[in-house]
Design a protein around this motif. Structure first.
Motif, short mmCIF file in Angstrom:
data_model
loop_
_atom_site.label_atom_id
_atom_site.label_comp_id
_atom_site.label_asym_id
_atom_site.label_seq_id
_atom_site.Cartn_x
_atom_site.Cartn_y
_atom_site.Cartn_z
N ARG A 82 1.43 13.13 -2.30
CA ARG A 82 1.40 14.53 -1.86
C ARG A 82 0.09 15.20 -2.24
NH1 ARG A 82 5.40 17.31 -6.28
NH2 ARG A 82 4.27 16.46 -8.06
N HIS A 83 -0.69 14.53 -3.12
CA HIS A 83 -1.96 15.07 -3.57
C HIS A 83 -3.15 14.55 -2.76
CE1 HIS A 83 0.21 16.71 -6.94
NE2 HIS A 83 0.66 15.50 -7.23
N ALA A 84 -2.91 13.57 -1.91
CA ALA A 84 -3.98 12.98 -1.11
C ALA A 84 -3.87 13.48 0.32
CB ALA A 84 -3.88 11.46 -1.15
N PRO A 85 -4.96 13.41 1.06
CA PRO A 85 -4.88 13.79 2.46
C PRO A 85 -3.87 12.90 3.20
CG PRO A 85 -7.17 13.43 1.80
CD PRO A 85 -6.30 13.01 0.66
N GLU A 86 -3.28 13.44 4.22
CA GLU A 86 -2.28 12.69 4.98
C GLU A 86 -2.94 11.49 5.65
OE1 GLU A 86 0.68 13.56 8.68
OE2 GLU A 86 0.47 15.11 7.15
N ALA A 87 -2.29 10.34 5.51
CA ALA A 87 -2.82 9.11 6.11
C ALA A 87 -2.59 9.15 7.61
CB ALA A 87 -2.12 7.90 5.50
N PRO A 88 -3.48 8.52 8.37
CA PRO A 88 -3.26 8.49 9.81
C PRO A 88 -1.98 7.73 10.14
CG PRO A 88 -5.09 7.05 9.17
CD PRO A 88 -4.67 7.80 7.96
N ARG A 89 -1.31 8.19 11.14
CA ARG A 89 -0.05 7.60 11.57
C ARG A 89 -0.31 6.24 12.20
NH1 ARG A 89 2.96 8.29 16.26
NH2 ARG A 89 5.14 7.78 15.96
N GLY A 90 0.51 5.25 11.86
CA GLY A 90 0.37 3.91 12.41
C GLY A 90 0.99 3.80 13.79
N ALA A 91 1.08 2.60 14.28
CA ALA A 91 1.68 2.33 15.59
C ALA A 91 3.17 2.65 15.54
CB ALA A 91 1.45 0.88 15.96
N ASP A 92 3.74 2.89 16.71
CA ASP A 92 5.18 3.13 16.79
C ASP A 92 5.93 1.87 16.35
OD1 ASP A 92 4.83 5.69 17.75
OD2 ASP A 92 4.93 5.08 19.86
N PRO A 93 7.08 2.04 15.70
CA PRO A 93 7.84 0.88 15.23
C PRO A 93 8.25 -0.03 16.40
CG PRO A 93 8.69 2.88 14.24
CD PRO A 93 7.71 3.30 15.30
N SER A 94 7.94 -1.32 16.25
CA SER A 94 8.31 -2.29 17.29
C SER A 94 9.65 -2.95 16.99
CB SER A 94 7.22 -3.36 17.43
OG SER A 94 7.01 -4.02 16.21
N PHE A 95 10.21 -2.68 15.80
CA PHE A 95 11.53 -3.20 15.44
C PHE A 95 12.32 -2.11 14.74
CE2 PHE A 95 9.32 -7.28 15.70
CZ PHE A 95 10.27 -8.08 16.34
N SER A 96 13.62 -2.19 14.85
CA SER A 96 14.50 -1.36 14.01
C SER A 96 15.36 -2.34 13.22
CB SER A 96 15.36 -0.42 14.85
OG SER A 96 16.23 -1.14 15.69
N LEU A 97 15.45 -2.09 11.92
CA LEU A 97 16.20 -3.01 11.06
C LEU A 97 17.69 -2.92 11.35
CD1 LEU A 97 14.43 -2.39 7.63
CD2 LEU A 97 14.02 -4.22 9.27
N LEU A 98 18.36 -4.06 11.38
CA LEU A 98 19.81 -4.07 11.55
C LEU A 98 20.50 -3.93 10.20
CD1 LEU A 98 20.14 -6.83 14.28
CD2 LEU A 98 20.18 -4.36 14.55
N SER A 99 19.77 -4.25 9.13
CA SER A 99 20.26 -4.07 7.78
C SER A 99 19.04 -3.93 6.87
CB SER A 99 21.10 -5.28 7.35
OG SER A 99 21.48 -5.16 6.00
N VAL A 100 19.09 -3.01 5.94
CA VAL A 100 17.95 -2.81 5.04
C VAL A 100 17.83 -3.98 4.07
CG1 VAL A 100 16.98 -1.31 3.26
CG2 VAL A 100 18.11 -0.31 5.24
N ARG A 101 18.96 -4.49 3.62
CA ARG A 101 18.97 -5.60 2.67
C ARG A 101 19.16 -6.93 3.39
NH1 ARG A 101 19.53 -3.66 -2.45
NH2 ARG A 101 20.43 -1.61 -2.71
N SER A 102 18.78 -8.00 2.70
CA SER A 102 19.04 -9.33 3.25
C SER A 102 20.51 -9.66 3.06
CB SER A 102 18.16 -10.38 2.57
OG SER A 102 18.51 -10.50 1.21
N THR A 103 21.02 -10.56 3.89
CA THR A 103 22.41 -10.98 3.80
C THR A 103 22.47 -12.36 3.17
OG1 THR A 103 22.87 -9.75 5.83
CG2 THR A 103 24.50 -11.38 5.15
N PRO A 104 23.13 -12.48 2.01
CA PRO A 104 23.24 -13.79 1.37
C PRO A 104 24.39 -14.59 1.98
CG PRO A 104 24.28 -12.14 -0.01
CD PRO A 104 23.69 -11.42 1.18
N PRO A 105 24.45 -15.89 1.70
CA PRO A 105 25.57 -16.68 2.22
C PRO A 105 26.86 -16.32 1.49
CG PRO A 105 24.20 -18.01 0.78
CD PRO A 105 23.50 -16.69 0.95
N THR A 106 27.98 -16.51 2.16
CA THR A 106 29.28 -16.26 1.52
C THR A 106 29.64 -17.45 0.63
OG1 THR A 106 30.52 -17.32 3.29
CG2 THR A 106 30.07 -14.95 3.55
N GLU A 107 30.61 -17.25 -0.23
CA GLU A 107 31.07 -18.34 -1.10
C GLU A 107 31.56 -19.52 -0.25
OE1 GLU A 107 30.75 -18.63 -4.38
OE2 GLU A 107 29.73 -16.70 -4.41
N ALA A 108 32.23 -19.22 0.87
CA ALA A 108 32.73 -20.28 1.75
C ALA A 108 31.58 -21.08 2.36
CB ALA A 108 33.61 -19.69 2.86
#
Length: 136
Positions: A82-108
């Motif tokens: 908030r103390h630095a000049p605003e950074a230039p905006r990057g390219a528009d997002p080419s992906f939207s995450l389906l989950s923020v976290r990774s999915t580990p394998p189940t016990e089965a």
């Protein structure tokens, strides 16, 4: 056996000590990390809007690359100071995450396939945004 003796044996470890040494050799010889990066960029290029990208990683080096790629391409980059000049905006997002976290394998899944214990799944959906420019 040489690696096991050099490291002083297994000491109750489930995984043989040579596993990491041979994994490192395989990664280097096959240039697997660069191939993964090229595959992610290619997926961005060939997927149509709404297409899904699912990547299963088996160790932290791979997972870090996929996580960083999807975070960047989905616009989930850390905000500037908030103390630095605003950074230039990057390219528009080419992906939207389906989950923020990774999915580990189940016990089965692990019971059916013990090699799956280290697997992580990350997934995203392709947006209609244009391709990002890739540094050569």
């Amino acid at each position: 056996e040489v690696i096991e003796r050099a490291l002083g044996g297994r000491r109750g470890a489930r995984v043989h000590p040579a596993t990491r040494a041979f994994q490192a050799l395989r990664i280097a010889v096959n240039d697997e990390l660069a191939e993964l990066e090229a595959g992610l960029v290619a997926a961005e290029r060939v997927l149509r809007p709404g297409g899904r990208l699912a990547v299963v990683t088996f160790h932290s080096l791979e997972d870090r690359i996929v996580k960083a790629f999807l975070a960047e391409r989905s616009g989930r980059t850390p905000g500037g100071s908030r103390h630095a000049p605003e950074a230039p905006r990057g390219a528009d997002p080419s992906f939207s995450l389906l989950s923020v976290r990774s999915t580990p394998p189940t016990e089965a899944e692990i019971a059916a396939n013990p090699r799956a214990r280290s697997a992580r799944l990350r997934a995203a959906k392709r947006t209609a945004a244009p391709l990002w420019r890739v540094a050569a």
